[in-house]
Motif scaffolding. Structure first.
Motif, PDB file in Angstrom:
ATOM      1  N   PHE A  29      -4.796   9.529  11.430  1.00 28.65           N
ATOM      2  CA  PHE A  29      -5.180   8.920  10.162  1.00 28.65           C
ATOM      3  C   PHE A  29      -4.788   9.811   8.988  1.00 28.65           C
ATOM      4  O   PHE A  29      -4.312   9.340   7.962  1.00 28.65           O
ATOM      5  CB  PHE A  29      -6.680   8.622  10.128  1.00 28.65           C
ATOM      6  N   SER A  30      -4.969  11.102   9.145  1.00 29.02           N
ATOM      7  CA  SER A  30      -4.625  12.063   8.095  1.00 29.02           C
ATOM      8  C   SER A  30      -3.155  11.953   7.710  1.00 29.02           C
ATOM      9  O   SER A  30      -2.808  12.055   6.533  1.00 29.02           O
ATOM     10  CB  SER A  30      -4.951  13.477   8.569  1.00 29.02           C
ATOM     11  N   ALA A  31      -2.289  11.729   8.697  1.00 31.46           N
ATOM     12  CA  ALA A  31      -0.852  11.627   8.434  1.00 31.46           C
ATOM     13  C   ALA A  31      -0.512  10.424   7.558  1.00 31.46           C
ATOM     14  O   ALA A  31       0.538  10.414   6.909  1.00 31.46           O
ATOM     15  CB  ALA A  31      -0.092  11.544   9.745  1.00 31.46           C
ATOM     16  N   MET A  32      -1.385   9.425   7.519  1.00 32.49           N
ATOM     17  CA  MET A  32      -1.130   8.237   6.709  1.00 32.49           C
ATOM     18  C   MET A  32      -1.638   8.378   5.275  1.00 32.49           C
ATOM     19  O   MET A  32      -1.325   7.552   4.431  1.00 32.49           O
ATOM     20  CB  MET A  32      -1.778   7.014   7.362  1.00 32.49           C
ATOM     21  N   LEU A  33      -2.418   9.423   5.025  1.00 30.62           N
ATOM     22  CA  LEU A  33      -2.986   9.621   3.694  1.00 30.62           C
ATOM     23  C   LEU A  33      -2.081  10.507   2.850  1.00 30.62           C
ATOM     24  O   LEU A  33      -1.353  11.349   3.375  1.00 30.62           O
ATOM     25  CB  LEU A  33      -4.365  10.279   3.807  1.00 30.62           C
ATOM     26  N   PRO A  34      -2.170  10.358   1.525  1.00 30.14           N
ATOM     27  CA  PRO A  34      -1.453  11.296   0.662  1.00 30.14           C
ATOM     28  C   PRO A  34      -1.990  12.718   0.888  1.00 30.14           C
ATOM     29  O   PRO A  34      -3.139  12.896   1.293  1.00 30.14           O
ATOM     30  CB  PRO A  34      -1.789  10.827  -0.756  1.00 30.14           C
ATOM     31  N   LYS A  35      -1.160  13.708   0.623  1.00 29.29           N
ATOM     32  CA  LYS A  35      -1.533  15.106   0.870  1.00 29.29           C
ATOM     33  C   LYS A  35      -2.879  15.473   0.244  1.00 29.29           C
ATOM     34  O   LYS A  35      -3.668  16.171   0.856  1.00 29.29           O
ATOM     35  CB  LYS A  35      -0.456  16.049   0.329  1.00 29.29           C
ATOM     36  N   ASP A  36      -3.141  14.991  -0.960  1.00 29.73           N
ATOM     37  CA  ASP A  36      -4.369  15.377  -1.654  1.00 29.73           C
ATOM     38  C   ASP A  36      -5.624  14.707  -1.079  1.00 29.73           C
ATOM     39  O   ASP A  36      -6.739  15.026  -1.487  1.00 29.73           O
ATOM     40  CB  ASP A  36      -4.266  15.097  -3.152  1.00 29.73           C
ATOM     41  N   LYS A  37      -5.447  13.801  -0.136  1.00 28.60           N
ATOM     42  CA  LYS A  37      -6.610  13.118   0.450  1.00 28.60           C
ATOM     43  C   LYS A  37      -6.712  13.302   1.957  1.00 28.60           C
ATOM     44  O   LYS A  37      -7.604  12.747   2.590  1.00 28.60           O
ATOM     45  CB  LYS A  37      -6.560  11.634   0.116  1.00 28.60           C
ATOM     46  N   GLN A  38      -5.826  14.070   2.541  1.00 35.87           N
ATOM     47  CA  GLN A  38      -5.826  14.222   3.991  1.00 35.87           C
ATOM     48  C   GLN A  38      -7.119  14.829   4.517  1.00 35.87           C
ATOM     49  O   GLN A  38      -7.515  14.547   5.641  1.00 35.87           O
ATOM     50  CB  GLN A  38      -4.617  15.045   4.438  1.00 35.87           C
ATOM     51  N   HIS A  39      -7.790  15.625   3.707  1.00 31.22           N
ATOM     52  CA  HIS A  39      -9.057  16.234   4.132  1.00 31.22           C
ATOM     53  C   HIS A  39     -10.168  15.193   4.311  1.00 31.22           C
ATOM     54  O   HIS A  39     -11.201  15.478   4.897  1.00 31.22           O
ATOM     55  CB  HIS A  39      -9.489  17.314   3.136  1.00 31.22           C
ATOM     56  N   LYS A  40      -9.944  13.985   3.828  1.00 32.07           N
ATOM     57  CA  LYS A  40     -10.956  12.933   3.933  1.00 32.07           C
ATOM     58  C   LYS A  40     -10.816  12.096   5.206  1.00 32.07           C
ATOM     59  O   LYS A  40     -11.544  11.133   5.403  1.00 32.07           O
ATOM     60  CB  LYS A  40     -10.893  12.027   2.702  1.00 32.07           C
ATOM     61  N   ALA A  41      -9.917  12.480   6.081  1.00 30.23           N
ATOM     62  CA  ALA A  41      -9.688  11.730   7.318  1.00 30.23           C
ATOM     63  C   ALA A  41     -10.922  11.717   8.216  1.00 30.23           C
ATOM     64  O   ALA A  41     -11.088  10.804   9.030  1.00 30.23           O
ATOM     65  CB  ALA A  41      -8.489  12.297   8.068  1.00 30.23           C
ATOM     66  N   ASN A  42     -11.788  12.720   8.081  1.00 30.45           N
ATOM     67  CA  ASN A  42     -13.016  12.738   8.882  1.00 30.45           C
ATOM     68  C   ASN A  42     -13.873  11.498   8.632  1.00 30.45           C
ATOM     69  O   ASN A  42     -14.595  11.049   9.521  1.00 30.45           O
ATOM     70  CB  ASN A  42     -13.841  13.990   8.586  1.00 30.45           C
TER      71      ASN A  42
END
Length: 140
Positions: free
Chosen positions: A70-83
């Protein structure tokens, strides 16, 4: 050197765009499947609920259940929100179990209790979706 930078930039842009499209198309699919579950509930179609909730659960787990994916689908600045997506997948899975147990009458409850518990579980699934969207899309 500059060609290499431009090529790397284009590959990154293409990859980011494809991931954003993939995320959006998957979210639209989940939304359609959740709507199908709701229609089956409204029609009191237990088999429709069973079929559509299983399909929805499988796709939700596949999309949301792995932090790295899921993190790979998010923009870099939001990847930490994959949890948040992973937590939503867990909430969805738990509540799908409640719905399926109610359909199968696993706990030998009355029809009214089973219906209300399964409909409540459906609203918890919706809430998990909204919560994740609010957190991941949050600009603050």
């Amino acid at each position: 050197m500059s060609r290499k930078i431009i090529a790397t930039g284009l590959v990154t842009l293409l990859f980011t765009s494809l991931n954003a499209y993939d995320l959006k198309s998957n979210m639209l699919l989940l939304n359609a499947e959740l709507s199908e579950v709701q229609r089956a509930f409204i029609a009191s179609d237990q088999e429709g609920v069973r079929t559509s909730i299983k399909r929805f659960a499988e796709h939700a787990q596949d999309l949301l259940g792995t932090k790295e994916k899921f993190s790979a689908m998010l923009p870099k600045d939001k990847q930490h929100k994959a949890n948040e997506a992973v937590m939503s997948a867990q909430i969805i899975s738990y509540n799908v179990g409640i719905i399926l147990d109610a359909i199968e009458n696993k706990h030998n409850q009355s029809g009214i209790v089973r219906r209300e518990e399964s409909q409540r579980a459906y609203t918890y699934i919706e809430h998990a979706c909204f919560r994740c969207h609010n957190i991941v899309r949050d600009k603050y």
